[in-house]
Enzyme design. Structure first.
Site, PDB file in Angstrom:
ATOM      1  CD  GLU A  13      35.258   9.190   6.449  1.00 44.37           C
ATOM      2  OE1 GLU A  13      35.773   8.985   5.706  1.00 44.37           O
ATOM      3  OE2 GLU A  13      35.175  10.470   7.008  1.00 44.37           O
TER       4      GLU A  13
ATOM      5  NE  ARG B 125      42.049  17.629   3.447  1.00 44.56           N
ATOM      6  CZ  ARG B 125      41.561  16.543   3.128  1.00 44.56           C
ATOM      7  NH1 ARG B 125      40.499  16.028   3.295  1.00 44.56           N
ATOM      8  NH2 ARG B 125      42.532  15.835   2.645  1.00 44.56           N
TER       9      ARG B 125
ATOM     10  CD  GLU C 252      32.590  12.641   8.507  1.00 46.25           C
ATOM     11  OE1 GLU C 252      33.727  13.131   8.260  1.00 46.25           O
ATOM     12  OE2 GLU C 252      31.654  13.929   8.740  1.00 46.25           O
TER      13      GLU C 252
ATOM     14  CG  HIS D  99      33.284  14.654   2.377  1.00 44.08           C
ATOM     15  ND1 HIS D  99      34.314  14.931   2.968  1.00 44.08           N
ATOM     16  CD2 HIS D  99      32.504  15.617   2.981  1.00 44.08           C
ATOM     17  CE1 HIS D  99      34.586  15.733   3.893  1.00 44.08           C
ATOM     18  NE2 HIS D  99      33.446  16.044   3.864  1.00 44.08           N
TER      19      HIS D  99
ATOM     20  CD  GLU E 258      36.291  12.236  10.342  1.00 40.25           C
ATOM     21  OE1 GLU E 258      36.609  13.336  10.868  1.00 40.25           O
ATOM     22  OE2 GLU E 258      36.659  11.811   9.213  1.00 40.25           O
TER      23      GLU E 258
ATOM     24  CD  GLU F 200      36.695  15.077  -0.587  1.00 40.42           C
ATOM     25  OE1 GLU F 200      36.444  14.216   0.106  1.00 40.42           O
ATOM     26  OE2 GLU F 200      37.209  16.001  -0.720  1.00 40.42           O
TER      27      GLU F 200
ATOM     28  CD  GLU G 187      35.436  10.614   1.869  1.00 43.76           C
ATOM     29  OE1 GLU G 187      35.728  11.483   2.625  1.00 43.76           O
ATOM     30  OE2 GLU G 187      36.075  10.523   0.782  1.00 43.76           O
TER      31      GLU G 187
ATOM     32  CG  ASP H 245      -1.874   1.276   1.297  1.00 42.06           C
ATOM     33  OD1 ASP H 245      -1.651   1.999   0.388  1.00 42.06           O
ATOM     34  OD2 ASP H 245      -2.435   1.549   2.512  1.00 42.06           O
TER      35      ASP H 245
ATOM     36  NE  ARG I 163      35.865  19.311   1.978  1.00 43.35           N
ATOM     37  CZ  ARG I 163      36.241  18.615   2.742  1.00 43.35           C
ATOM     38  NH1 ARG I 163      36.794  17.465   2.215  1.00 43.35           N
ATOM     39  NH2 ARG I 163      36.606  18.905   3.950  1.00 43.35           N
TER      40      ARG I 163
END
Length: 442
Positions: free
Chosen positions: A194, A314, A132, A243, A187, A331, A130, A52, A333
């Site tokens: 992670e 970063r 976490e 990421h 982490e 990547e 990735e 359903d 992020r």
């Protein structure tokens, strides 16, 4: 692995499987399932199992509720943590009674965008996620608390990292289920972890994210812990991201790589990144889909707040990892693990494809630390911010023709309605911070 119908029936008998979970994902990213006894396995493999749909978030109204589960045979797995009366799993696509794919099925939405990429000549999208998560202690009733399991930091080990035994068992169970685990570590934040697994094509990667969440929560529970993928469970420490490393292939060729380029990036990769940056604010409601998501996207906690890219920094939203050749990748992020992985990958791919189609020019990289730049400097450099809250993100989403089209009318309408309700509930609630701030002051 690839399985046939006969393989599944044989393995179910050999492994003494008694129940099969026919799993699928609702629009908000929550795993759902219909559990059947093994006596109904052949019926399920014939795509004849119904459910359903009117009771599932973002699916259909009650007057059109019949839905069919079409199992993907390659997702067959026997859960390794049940030793007697064993339980297996098949991930399903959702179809309507007339045999057409259901427009609100997140897995189907990702497949539709991948089909568009295929029509442009790209045979696969590889994704390395990735996700976490945090581990919290549970109370005597088994309910989660906000008491952390440890006070460890980045790459710490026991006795600072008290989650390593739980994390090791998660890794072992994932490997038994066919995952190729590349790394596992504590982490930055206390209680934060992670586990990285090998990239896969986009649909399999999204399936793996959902399976990963299920395994992490299940094994944590067996250790007396509660695992959460909430983006920002604690104030003052890093939140949890997801990421997404991604690349496009034509057969066995990574079209993001160009050995003649200074950074090893092809024009296709640059157009793709330009598309991601162009549509970043519109995608945010999908990649960062909760009120809580925007508590993570603030300066000072390693989460990207600004729409920019770099090969060496970063702090921007997009980073280019150092690997080249077949491993050349982008990547992204800002996504967090509360995102529906099928929808998040679908909108990122659609944004990148739009950049390629329109041959968008990639802005210059930002190799400075954006967090220490003033607002005037960011404006001068042409660096926009990601939305500040869910309401702003929803406004950007509804205005974007490209991202709206990636979702389709059905999913967009239902997702927007559900998130408007979430925002309104948050907006009208009186929070403890307000009482602490104002109760005695006024």
């Amino acid at each position: 692995m690839s399985y046939t119908r006969e393989d599944i029936i044989r393995i179910a008998k050999e492994e003494n499987v008694r129940f099969i979970r026919l799993q699928f994902t609702d629009l908000l990213g929550t795993i759902k399932n219909v559990e059947i006894p093994v006596s109904q396995l052949e019926k399920a493999l014939d795509n004849k199992m119904m459910f359903d749909g009117s009771s599932i978030e973002g699916y259909v109204r009650i007057e059109e509720s019949d839905m069919y589960l079409y199992p993907d045979l390659d997702t067959w797995v026997v859960f390794p943590w049940v030793t007697s009366d064993r339980v297996a799993r098949l991930i399903c696509d959702i179809y309507k009674p007339d045999g057409s794919p259901f427009a609100g099925d997140p897995r189907g939405i990702l497949k539709r965008v991948l089909k568009e990429a295929e029509e442009m000549g790209y045979t696969s999208m590889n994704v390395g996620p990735e996700p976490e998560f945090f581990l919290f202690k549970t109370d005597e009733k088994g309910d989660p608390t906000t008491e952390l399991n440890d006070q460890g930091g980045y790459f710490d080990l026991a006795p600072m990292d008290l989650g390593e035994n739980c994390r090791r068992e998660i890794v072992l169970k994932l490997e038994e289920m066919g995952f190729e685990i590349e790394a596992s570590h504590h982490e930055v934040a206390p209680g934060q972890h992670e586990i990285d697994f090998k990239y896969a094509d986009a649909v399999k990667a999204a399936d793996q994210i959902q399976t990963f969440k299920l395994v992490v929560k299940t094994i944590a529970r067996q250790h007396g812990l509660h695992a959460t993928f909430m983006p920002k469970p604690l104030f003052g420490v890093n939140g949890s991201g997801m990421h997404c490393n991604q690349s496009l292939f034509k057969d066995n060729e990574n079209v993001f790589y160009d050995e003649t380029d200074e950074l090893g990036l092809s024009q296709t990769a640059r157009h793709y990144m330009a598309g991601i940056l162009k549509h970043a604010r519109a995608m945010a409601a999908i990649t960062n889909p909760t009120v809580n998501s925007y508590k993570r996207l603030v300066p000072g906690y390693e989460a990207p707040c600004y729409v920019a890219w770099s090969a060496s920094n970063r702090s921007p939203m997009i980073r280019i990892p150092a690997s080249r050749g077949l491993s050349t990748r982008v990547e992204v992020r800002n996504p967090d693990p509360a995102a529906n992985p099928y929808l998040a990958l679908a909108v990122m791919l659609r944004a990148g494809l739009d950049g390629i189609k329109r041959q968008m020019a990639l802005p210059a990289p930002i190799d400075r630390n954006i967090y220490v730049m003033s607002e005037e400097e960011r404006i001068e450099e042409g660096i926009p911010s990601l939305p500040a809250d869910l309401k702003e993100a929803l406004s950007e989403l509804i205005r974007s023709e490209v991202i709206s089209d990636a979702l389709g009318d059905h999913a967009l309408a239902y997702f927007y309605e559900l998130k408007e309700i979430e925002w309104d509930m948050y907006r009208t609630q009186v929070h403890q911070w307000e009482r602490d701030q104002y109760l005695t002051l006024y």
